[in-house]
Design a protein around this motif. Structure first.
Motif, PDB file in Angstrom:
ATOM      1  N   ASP A 141      -3.772   2.419   2.287  1.00 37.98           N
ATOM      2  CA  ASP A 141      -4.925   2.119   1.961  1.00 37.98           C
ATOM      3  C   ASP A 141      -6.128   1.264   2.367  1.00 37.98           C
ATOM      4  O   ASP A 141      -5.817   0.153   2.076  1.00 37.98           O
ATOM      5  CB  ASP A 141      -5.323   1.551   0.585  1.00 37.98           C
ATOM      6  N   GLU A 142      -6.607   1.045   4.152  1.00 44.43           N
ATOM      7  CA  GLU A 142      -6.722   0.765   4.989  1.00 44.43           C
ATOM      8  C   GLU A 142      -8.141  -0.067   4.600  1.00 44.43           C
ATOM      9  O   GLU A 142      -8.229  -2.160   4.926  1.00 44.43           O
ATOM     10  CB  GLU A 142      -6.896   1.018   6.157  1.00 44.43           C
ATOM     11  N   SER A 144       0.735  -1.197  -0.018  1.00 44.91           N
ATOM     12  CA  SER A 144       0.027  -0.024  -0.280  1.00 44.91           C
ATOM     13  C   SER A 144       0.826   1.557   0.212  1.00 44.91           C
ATOM     14  O   SER A 144       0.703   2.092  -0.403  1.00 44.91           O
ATOM     15  CB  SER A 144      -1.015   0.217   1.320  1.00 44.91           C
ATOM     16  N   VAL A 169       0.679   3.911  -3.256  1.00 46.95           N
ATOM     17  CA  VAL A 169      -0.159   5.447  -3.082  1.00 46.95           C
ATOM     18  C   VAL A 169       0.688   5.626  -2.196  1.00 46.95           C
ATOM     19  O   VAL A 169       0.109   7.203  -1.992  1.00 46.95           O
ATOM     20  CB  VAL A 169      -1.894   5.121  -2.482  1.00 46.95           C
ATOM     21  N   PRO A 226      -6.260   7.506  -4.086  1.00 47.58           N
ATOM     22  CA  PRO A 226      -5.226   7.455  -2.317  1.00 47.58           C
ATOM     23  C   PRO A 226      -3.724   8.390  -3.222  1.00 47.58           C
ATOM     24  O   PRO A 226      -3.405   8.319  -2.322  1.00 47.58           O
ATOM     25  CB  PRO A 226      -5.202   6.140  -2.675  1.00 47.58           C
ATOM     26  N   GLN A 227      -3.348   7.945  -4.190  1.00 51.67           N
ATOM     27  CA  GLN A 227      -2.051   8.369  -4.444  1.00 51.67           C
ATOM     28  C   GLN A 227      -1.419  10.122  -3.404  1.00 51.67           C
ATOM     29  O   GLN A 227      -2.099  10.418  -4.244  1.00 51.67           O
ATOM     30  CB  GLN A 227      -1.470   7.847  -5.637  1.00 51.67           C
ATOM     31  N   PRO A 247     -12.963   3.085   1.254  1.00 51.62           N
ATOM     32  CA  PRO A 247     -12.335   3.593   0.074  1.00 51.62           C
ATOM     33  C   PRO A 247     -11.778   5.081  -0.024  1.00 51.62           C
ATOM     34  O   PRO A 247     -12.245   6.012  -0.144  1.00 51.62           O
ATOM     35  CB  PRO A 247     -12.824   2.985  -0.638  1.00 51.62           C
ATOM     36  N   LEU A 248      -9.718   5.366  -0.265  1.00 57.55           N
ATOM     37  CA  LEU A 248      -9.684   6.159  -1.200  1.00 57.55           C
ATOM     38  C   LEU A 248     -10.140   6.622  -2.855  1.00 57.55           C
ATOM     39  O   LEU A 248      -9.982   5.679  -2.894  1.00 57.55           O
ATOM     40  CB  LEU A 248      -8.639   6.546  -0.460  1.00 57.55           C
TER      41      LEU A 248
END
Length: 316
Positions: free
Chosen positions: A248-249, A240, A244, A285-286, A281-282
């Motif tokens: 990103d859990e 993760s 990113v 996310p990056q 959720p992202l």
């Protein structure tokens, strides 16, 4: 503890404390002068045998090397109880059979090339220092008494056994390293440690069990022993951050548990959402400058390849 079948209770004793008196000295005085029925374990009186571990003002300690007056001044009281996470037999005496069962499970001996080999290979000072802390363990049980994981799961292998496991897994002469790692990676094994640090904080001999557990985990991943939730969780965290730049859990849950088991966690997820604890959720996310994070991974990989080549050259 009173007669069989009675509820446990605390018994108060008044003694005149002398300078230099230890908790064990006080227990001996009580038994000799006030209450001959008081039961406790002791042997060497030199912090070597580990027999006299008790819970002192809520903290696991050795009675023989803890002075009474400084402890009283620090806490304002002296409350001595049996070692936690162990079944009480009588007064301060607890059942250590489960402790020794856990130690035996990790097979506390070296496995050499063959059963008939009597020639011990040389080991460098550097290799000795890797396992030096684990070799200091006196089996007092203080770390197990302080362990939060053992408190909720009596089947957990616990820090004392895991520290002892590193003494052999980390030994350069050990020939069954991967087999050992596979065994302690099973259910109730090393991945069930919650890293609360209590075992290391309260160890009277600076064994640092948590450090041993972390080294066992790192060695397991290095050896490819990753078919378990703990290792998959670590790998998903690494992936993760590399992908990113952050955790990103939500995605990590699927990588750790798999799709079907993650679906089964939906009711738990809904309860988390009701308490504002559900990782969403992202969408994007990056992080910015993710290239810098990836460069760190590249450098780590280069170092790892270099160490692998160096190790292969040393073996040859």
């Amino acid at each position: 503890m009173g007669k069989e079948g009675c509820e446990p209770f605390l018994q108060a004793y008044d003694i005149e404390a002398n300078k230099g008196m230890t908790i064990l000295d006080a227990l001996h005085f009580i038994k000799d002068e006030q209450d001959g029925t008081l039961a406790f374990r002791r042997s060497c009186r030199s912090a070597i045998c580990g027999s006299c571990a008790v819970n002192l003002n809520g903290i696991p300690k050795l009675a023989c090397n803890t002075q009474l007056i400084p402890e009283y001044k620090k806490s304002g009281a002296i409350v001595i109880e049996p070692l936690p996470n162990h079944r009480i037999i009588k007064d301060l005496v607890v059942d250590f059979n489960p402790f020794w069962d856990k130690i035996n499970k990790i097979e506390p001996w070296l496995n050499f090339e063959s059963a008939t080999s009597h020639q011990l290979s040389a080991i460098s000072k550097k290799d000795i220092l890797k396992i030096n802390n684990s070799s200091k363990c006196i089996m007092c049980g203080c770390c197990n008494g302080a362990c939060n994981s053992l408190e909720i799961d009596r089947h957990f292998i616990a820090p004392a056994a895991l520290a002892k496991a590193w003494r052999f897994v980390g030994d350069a002469r050990e020939k069954h390293k991967k087999k050992r790692l596979e065994k302690i990676s099973e259910a109730h094994g090393m991945w069930d440690c919650v890293r609360c640090v209590s075992c290391t904080e309260y160890c009277p001999k600076d064994v640092a069990p948590l450090q041993a557990i972390e080294r066992l985990r790192a060695e397991a991943i290095k050896e490819g022993v990753t078919d378990n939730d703990g290792a998959r969780h670590v790998e998903s965290m690494v992936d993760s951050v590399k992908r990113v730049g952050r955790l990103d859990e939500a995605a990590m849950t699927f990588k750790t548990l798999g799709f079907l088991r993650s679906i089964g966690m939906i009711p738990f997820g809904l309860r988390m959402e009701m308490h504002g604890k559900m990782p969403m959720p992202l969408i994007f996310p990056q992080i910015e400058k993710i290239e810098e994070v990836k460069k760190i991974y590249e450098e780590v990989e280069k170092k790892r390849r270099k160490e692998t080549v160096s190790g292969q050259q040393s073996d040859s």
